[in-house]
Design an enzyme around this catalytic site. Sequence first.
Site, PDB file in Angstrom:
ATOM      1  N   THR A  32      -6.671  65.680  -7.376  1.00  0.00           N
ATOM      2  CA  THR A  32      -6.614  66.457  -6.146  1.00  0.00           C
ATOM      3  C   THR A  32      -6.847  65.537  -4.958  1.00  0.00           C
ATOM      4  OG1 THR A  32      -8.958  67.066  -5.948  1.00  0.00           O
ATOM      5  CG2 THR A  32      -7.576  68.393  -7.425  1.00  0.00           C
ATOM      6  N   ASP A  56      -8.793  70.672  -0.202  1.00  0.00           N
ATOM      7  CA  ASP A  56      -9.861  70.383   0.756  1.00  0.00           C
ATOM      8  C   ASP A  56     -11.123  70.986   0.157  1.00  0.00           C
ATOM      9  OD1 ASP A  56     -11.708  70.277   2.791  1.00  0.00           O
ATOM     10  OD2 ASP A  56     -10.357  71.024   4.349  1.00  0.00           O
ATOM     11  N   ASN A  83     -15.566  63.150  -6.530  1.00  0.00           N
ATOM     12  CA  ASN A  83     -15.435  61.854  -5.864  1.00  0.00           C
ATOM     13  C   ASN A  83     -15.134  61.970  -4.378  1.00  0.00           C
ATOM     14  OD1 ASN A  83     -14.772  58.823  -5.775  1.00  0.00           O
ATOM     15  ND2 ASN A  83     -12.823  59.744  -5.164  1.00  0.00           N
ATOM     16  N   SER A 134     -22.205  59.535  -6.296  1.00  0.00           N
ATOM     17  CA  SER A 134     -23.173  59.484  -5.210  1.00  0.00           C
ATOM     18  C   SER A 134     -23.156  58.064  -4.655  1.00  0.00           C
ATOM     19  CB  SER A 134     -24.562  59.899  -5.710  1.00  0.00           C
ATOM     20  OG  SER A 134     -25.503  59.901  -4.663  1.00  0.00           O
ATOM     21  N   TYR A 148     -25.328  61.124   6.191  1.00  0.00           N
ATOM     22  CA  TYR A 148     -24.742  60.800   4.884  1.00  0.00           C
ATOM     23  C   TYR A 148     -25.820  60.893   3.808  1.00  0.00           C
ATOM     24  CZ  TYR A 148     -21.958  58.169   1.449  1.00  0.00           C
ATOM     25  OH  TYR A 148     -21.260  57.778   0.329  1.00  0.00           O
ATOM     26  N   LYS A 152     -26.177  63.192   0.363  1.00  0.00           N
ATOM     27  CA  LYS A 152     -26.273  62.573  -0.958  1.00  0.00           C
ATOM     28  C   LYS A 152     -27.609  62.860  -1.638  1.00  0.00           C
ATOM     29  CE  LYS A 152     -22.180  60.716  -1.266  1.00  0.00           C
ATOM     30  NZ  LYS A 152     -21.216  61.204  -2.278  1.00  0.00           N
ATOM     31  N   THR A 183     -13.884  49.377  -0.950  1.00  0.00           N
ATOM     32  CA  THR A 183     -12.874  50.373  -1.322  1.00  0.00           C
ATOM     33  C   THR A 183     -12.114  50.893  -0.112  1.00  0.00           C
ATOM     34  OG1 THR A 183     -14.485  52.152  -1.062  1.00  0.00           O
ATOM     35  CG2 THR A 183     -14.269  51.167  -3.271  1.00  0.00           C
TER      36      THR A 183
END
Length: 278
Positions: A32, A56, A83, A134, A148, A152, A183
């Site tokens: 997705t 979403d 993810n 995480s 953030y 988490k 990444t």
Amino acid sequence: MPTTWFITGTSSGFGRLLTERLLARGGRVAATLRRPEALDDLQAKYGDRLWTALLDVTEAKQVHRVVDDAFKALGTIDVVVNNAGYGVFASVEEATDEQIQRVINTNLLGSIHVIRASLPHLRAQRHGRILQVSTAGGQTTYPNFSYYHASKWGIEGFCETVAREIAPFGISLTIVEPGATPTGFAGSLDTSPVMPEYEDTPAGEVRRAITSGAFALPNDPQKIAAAMIDLVDTGAAPLRLPLGSDTYDDVRAALVSRLAEHDAHREVARSVAAGEPS
């Protein structure tokens, strides 16, 4: 052994790498993402072993519909990977209300939606794995990442509880904590106008380190994706999997510090028990 995985946030980063590796070895993936065309090359190469859907994760009804559709299309799904993520890089005063809402809706509530939508199917199967992506920042903190971290730390607390609740159904949950990794996530961090009041604070120091490239990204994203797949292959199901020397060192230091502070208050903690002399 070929398996079927459901993965959110597959257009780039760990989601894309996991999808590539799993398909290359003969597995099936329900991928997705918010830009379906990002996987056109893999769709052309692997055909019906790659099932894709626009998603979403902040839209709860859409999450439930897509998860239901994936299980209906593929039958058994062995692993569900949360993810998809969003990051805000700003001091506590700099972030906007909209940014705060989005990071909570994506990283915390979005992950909760996916887990809740998946559990009825996994219970019916009597087996399955959930991998919650995480970060080291789920147990330690860095300046400019307060919101953030809020998302988490929140999802880690949620997942730690859920892992105990679902174990009797043959379902396991592992919180995966990658360290700093190239990444592209760092480059996608949302920012806000800088307040000069924070320039000579730890927030300013971290900002300058990131913008100058001095902030280290010491981990290999391919190796992290491989480690996640290896975890499933071996059948191991730890509650948490730290990936990266930075994660290991930073989280360990945070835990040691918290334990020392906790122990320092042993006597006062016990002094407030009912029946104790005041």
